[in-house]
Design a protein around this motif. Structure first.
Motif, mmCIF file in Angstrom:
data_model
loop_
_atom_site.group_PDB
_atom_site.id
_atom_site.type_symbol
_atom_site.label_atom_id
_atom_site.label_comp_id
_atom_site.label_asym_id
_atom_site.label_seq_id
_atom_site.Cartn_x
_atom_site.Cartn_y
_atom_site.Cartn_z
ATOM 1 N N GLY A 157 0.814 -1.217 0.000
ATOM 2 C CA GLY A 157 0.000 0.000 0.000
ATOM 3 C C GLY A 157 0.839 1.255 0.000
ATOM 4 N N THR A 158 2.160 1.115 0.244
ATOM 5 C CA THR A 158 3.072 2.270 0.200
ATOM 6 C C THR A 158 4.129 2.023 -0.869
ATOM 7 N N HIS A 159 4.900 3.084 -1.138
ATOM 8 C CA HIS A 159 5.928 2.974 -2.160
ATOM 9 C C HIS A 159 7.187 3.706 -1.700
ATOM 10 N N PRO A 160 8.352 3.263 -2.171
ATOM 11 C CA PRO A 160 9.571 4.021 -1.893
ATOM 12 C C PRO A 160 9.444 5.418 -2.499
ATOM 13 N N THR A 161 10.056 6.398 -1.846
ATOM 14 C CA THR A 161 10.014 7.780 -2.343
ATOM 15 C C THR A 161 11.420 8.241 -2.714
ATOM 16 N N GLN A 162 11.464 9.235 -3.581
ATOM 17 C CA GLN A 162 12.754 9.758 -4.032
ATOM 18 C C GLN A 162 13.498 10.392 -2.869
ATOM 19 N N CYS A 163 14.788 10.130 -2.796
ATOM 20 C CA CYS A 163 15.622 10.690 -1.722
ATOM 21 C C CYS A 163 15.692 12.202 -1.876
ATOM 22 N N THR A 164 15.408 12.909 -0.781
ATOM 23 C CA THR A 164 15.400 14.376 -0.837
ATOM 24 C C THR A 164 16.806 14.966 -0.814
ATOM 25 N N GLU A 165 17.803 14.180 -0.372
ATOM 26 C CA GLU A 165 19.161 14.720 -0.295
ATOM 27 C C GLU A 165 19.884 14.650 -1.631
ATOM 28 N N CYS A 166 19.731 13.550 -2.357
ATOM 29 C CA CYS A 166 20.420 13.405 -3.644
ATOM 30 C C CYS A 166 19.465 13.546 -4.820
ATOM 31 N N HIS A 167 18.155 13.738 -4.524
ATOM 32 C CA HIS A 167 17.132 13.905 -5.553
ATOM 33 C C HIS A 167 17.101 12.730 -6.534
ATOM 34 N N GLY A 168 17.293 11.546 -5.994
ATOM 35 C CA GLY A 168 17.162 10.332 -6.788
ATOM 36 C C GLY A 168 18.393 9.925 -7.571
#
Length: 378
Positions: A157-168
Motif C-alpha cells: 500500500g506504500t511505495h519508496p520515495t525519491q531521496c530528498t538529499e540526492c534527488h534520486g
C-alpha cells in the motif's frame, strides 16, 4: 589470505586442462574428508584444491583469474567476478577519476535492477552413483524475493520515495581541497546509500530488504560418468535479484566417495584380486567383482603375480557419447600359510623335482648372474 590457485594445485600457469585435472584428482584423493576423517587441515586443503580446480578448469574463469587474480573470480568483488556486472563502487578509484577527469565513477547509483549472486553447493555422492548417475534432492538456503512487498521493500500500500538529499541520483557532490585547488567530487549519498530512494514504511516481512531467507529444495540429476569436481549449473536457482533483476545461478560441485575395492582413472577402473599358487600355476576361471556384478575371468596357466588383465566395457560410462571404459584386474599370487605336515611334504617333493627356473617361471637371479659373468669373460 587466498593462495595462488596454480600453487595450490602444484602446476605451472601454462598447464594444460588435462594436467590441471590430474593434479586436482591427486590432491582430492589424498585429502578427501572420507579418507581423512577428523583431519581439519586435510579438509581445508581439499576445499582449497576444489576451489582452485573450479576456477582453472573453466576457460572463462581461468582467463579472468589470469588477468585480475582472485578479484576476477569473486562474484562479490564488485566488478570483475560476475562477468563485470552488478555495480561495485571501485572504492578510491572513483574519487581519483572524479577529481581529475570530472567523471562520476565513484558511487554508482544502485536503484536499478541487479542480478542476484551465484551460489555453490558441494554434493558428495557414492562411487556407483558417479558411474551410473543418480537423482538427488538437496536443500539450498538462499534469498528469495519477498512475496509481501514483491521486492520493493515497502509496506504493501506504500511505495519508496525519491531521496530528498540526492534527488534520486544516489550521489551527492562534495568539495575537496587539493594541491590543485578546490575540486568537486561525487560520493555515495549517505541518506539512501546510493539507492536514490528511501522507504518510510519498511515491509514487516523482509524489514525493507525486498528479499527473505528461505530453503529451496532442488532436484539434482547426477549424470552417468560424473567425476570428482564436476560442476552442474542450475540457471536461476541462485540468490534473488534486486529491484526486479534476474536471479543468480546455482553451481553444484560433485565430490565422489572413495571406493573400498575400485580405483578410478578417467573412465577406467582398477582393482586387485588374490589368486592361489595352484590357480596361478595350473590356470583357473575365477569370479571377479565389477560395477555390473560378478563376472568370470580366465587366468591362464603359468600366470605370474602382478599380471594385469583387462575386462573390456566394465569401466565408467562416458559422460558425452556412448560406450564405457575398461576394468583392469591385477592378480596377486597369495603364499599359503599354516600348512599341515602332509602339505609341507608335498611342496618339498615338488621343489625337489623341479628346477628353480621352473618354479620361478623365468630365469633365476643366479642364472642371470652366471650369464653376465660368461658374457664379461668373452
Amino acid at each position: 589470505m587466498k593462495h595462488d590457485y596454480y600453487e595450490v594445485l602444484g602446476v605451472q600457469k601454462t598447464a594444460s586442462e588435462q594436467e590441471i585435472k590430474q593434479a586436482y584428482r591427486k590432491l582430492a584423493r589424498k585429502n578427501h574428508p572420507d579418507v581423512n576423517q577428523g583431519d581439519k587441515e586435510a579438509e581445508e586443503r581439499f576445499k582449497e584444491a576444489t576451489e582452485a580446480y573450479d576456477v582453472l578448469s573453466d576457460s572463462d574463469k581461468r582467463a579472468r583469474y589470469d588477468q585480475f587474480g582472485h578479484a576476477g573470480t569473486d562474484p562479490n568483488a564488485g566488478g570483475f567476478g560476475g562477468g563485470f556486472g552488478g555495480g561495485g563502487d571501485f572504492g578510491g578509484f572513483g574519487d581519483i577519476f572524479d577529481m581529475f577527469f570530472g567523471g562520476n565513477g565513484g558511487g554508482q547509483r544502485r536503484n536499478g535492477p541487479a542480478r542476484g549472486a551465484d551460489l555453490r553447493y558441494d554434493l558428495t555422492i557414492g562411487f556407483e552413483e558417479s558411474a551410473f548417475g543418480a537423482e538427488k534432492e538437496i536443500q539450498v538456503p538462499r534469498n528469495e524475493t519477498c512475496t509481501e512487498c514483491h521486492g520493493s521493500g515497502a509496506e504493501p500500500g506504500t511505495h519508496p520515495t525519491q531521496c530528498t538529499e540526492c534527488h534520486g541520483t544516489g550521489q551527492v557532490k562534495v568539495n575537496q581541497r587539493t594541491p590543485f585547488g578546490v575540486v568537486q567530487t561525487a560520493r555515495t549519498c549517505p541518506s539512501c546509500r546510493g539507492e536514490g530512494q528511501t522507504i518510510a514504511s519498511p515491509c514487516k516481512v523482509c524489514n525493507g530488504q525486498g528479499v527473505v531467507r528461505k530453503v529451496k529444495s532442488v532436484k539434482v540429476n547426477v549424470p552417468a560418468g560424473s567425476e570428482e569436481g564436476l560442476n552442474l549449473r542450475f540457471s536461476g536457482s541462485g540468490e534473488a535479484g534486486q529491484k526486479g533483476g534476474p536471479a543468480g545461478d546455482l553451481y553444484v560441485v560433485l565430490h565422489v566417495k572413495a571406493h573400498k575395492f575400485f580405483e578410478r582413472d578417467g573412465n577406467d577402473v582398477y582393482c586387485e584380486i588374490p589368486i592361489t599358487f595352484v590357480q596361478a600355476a595350473l590356470g583357473a576361471e575365477i569370479d571377479v567383482p565389477t560395477l555390473d556384478g560378478s563376472v568370470k575371468m580366465k587366468v591362464p596357466e603359468g600366470t605370474q603375480t602382478a599380471t594385469v588383465f583387462r575386462l573390456r566395457g566394465h569401466g565408467i560410462p562416458y559422460r558425452r557419447g556412448g560406450g564405457r571404459g575398461d576394468q583392469h584386474v591385477r592378480v596377486v599370487v597369495a603364499t599359503p600359510t599354516k600348512l599341515t605336515d602332509k602339505q609341507k611334504e608335498l611342496l618339498q617333493e615338488f621343489g625337489d623335482n623341479t628346477s628353480e627356473q621352473q618354479q620361478m617361471g623365468k630365469k633365476s637371479f643366479f642364472d642371470k648372474v652366471k650369464e653376465n659373468i660368461r658374457d664379461a669373460m668373452g
